[in-house]
Scaffold this active site. Structure first.
Site, mmCIF file in Angstrom:
data_model
loop_
_atom_site.group_PDB
_atom_site.id
_atom_site.type_symbol
_atom_site.label_atom_id
_atom_site.label_comp_id
_atom_site.label_asym_id
_atom_site.label_seq_id
_atom_site.Cartn_x
_atom_site.Cartn_y
_atom_site.Cartn_z
ATOM 1 N N ASP A 98 38.139 45.445 43.286
ATOM 2 C CA ASP A 98 38.205 44.629 44.503
ATOM 3 C C ASP A 98 39.031 43.392 44.182
ATOM 4 O OD1 ASP A 98 36.494 46.336 45.975
ATOM 5 O OD2 ASP A 98 34.727 45.379 45.092
ATOM 6 N N CYS A 129 33.562 47.408 42.592
ATOM 7 C CA CYS A 129 32.530 47.896 43.501
ATOM 8 C C CYS A 129 31.267 48.256 42.726
ATOM 9 C CB CYS A 129 33.043 49.111 44.273
ATOM 10 S SG CYS A 129 31.795 49.893 45.312
#
EC number: 1.7.1.13
Length: 279
Positions: free
Chosen positions: A194, A187
């Site tokens: 992620d 992120c």
């Protein structure tokens, strides 16, 4: 990737927040797409002509007019031409604000969400609110293609490097669908991981799968939003591989009741939303 922009400083990501007790559209926060596209040189002219950020929202609830809680799962398509993407934590807080608010029916909730999201994104947004019966029969699906992950190669660098794609094609013209489950980025704001599955469909000179896999793995310590990573991959493949046709599609794992699945193409229509094993 370091970004300095006032639009990021005000985001709720990484900050302690309170949950609203009543519906509040002002919780939504936009992030200008130009923030990433300026660096890629595609703010005015994108190399993809079809695309959307496809969201699945699993944690949606509100009250009917008699006060009885209702639940649904939403498919949300945010057009790639919108001025802004929508920051995910603000989206979660916005959806939570419906929990103790009364609405007449499914359609009223759907129309409210579509209006608010379109206004925040400054572009076209489609919302489909699904009752639980629709998802009860949904199967775990997969993205069709040859998986490139089982290669016996040594990896020593995890810093993003587009140069892995340099000289990545042969003279053979092919149509291929390639899949990797090893896409991982972080992120932009919180540095949280992620995790995603990447799908590439192209027509053109054959892409070397080892070079492609090294490139995908190089995202492992890269900091960008999901949507930005997919657009970067599309641009890098167009630059180095120069395919005649290209689709880049990533489906990321769920966080906070939301999964984000950016799709960009210069020849394929938008897919129906689906659910992978890790979603």
């Amino acid at each position: 990737m370091n970004y300095q922009d006032n639009s990021l400083k005000s985001l709720k990501l990484g900050q302690k927040t309170e949950y609203a007790s009543q519906y509040d559209r002002t919780l939504l926060q936009p992030v200008p797409r130009a923030l990433n596209r300026d660096g890629l040189g595609i703010t005015q002219n994108q190399p993809f002509t079809i695309g959307a950020d496809i969201w699945t929202a699993y944690e949606i609830s509100w009250l009917n007019e008699k006060g009885l809680p209702q639940v649904a799962i939403a498919d949300i398509y945010l057009d790639y031409q919108s001025q802004n993407l929508i920051e995910s934590k603000s989206f979660k807080l916005y959806l939570n604000s419906f929990n103790q608010s009364k609405f007449a029916d499914f359609n009223a909730v759907q129309q409210t969400m579509q209006r608010d999201l379109s206004e925040c994104a400054q572009g076209d947004v489609k919302v489909r609110l699904n009752p639980m019966a629709v998802y009860d029969s949904q199967k775990i699906d997969h993205l069709q293609g040859d998986c490139i992950d089982e290669q016996d190669i040594e990896i020593t660098s995890y810093e993003f490097n587009a140069n892995w794609l340099k000289d990545c094609v042969s003279d053979e013209i092919v149509e291929e669908k390639l899949v990797s489950h090893l896409l991982k980025s972080n992120c932009l704001i919180t540095n949280q991981p992620d995790w995603g599955t990447l799908h590439i469909h192209y027509v053109g000179k054959k892409i070397n799968q080892e070079k492609l896999l090294r490139y995908v793995v190089s995202f492992r310590q890269h900091n960008e939003f999901h949507e930005q990573c997919v657009e970067r991959i599309f641009c890098d493949l167009m630059h180095y591989a120069k395919p005649e046709k290209l689709t880049v599609y990533a489906r990321y794992t769920r966080r906070g009741g939301l999964d984000i699945n950016p799709f960009r193409s210069n020849f394929e229509n938008l897919p129906e939303n689906l659910r992978l094993a890790r979603q």
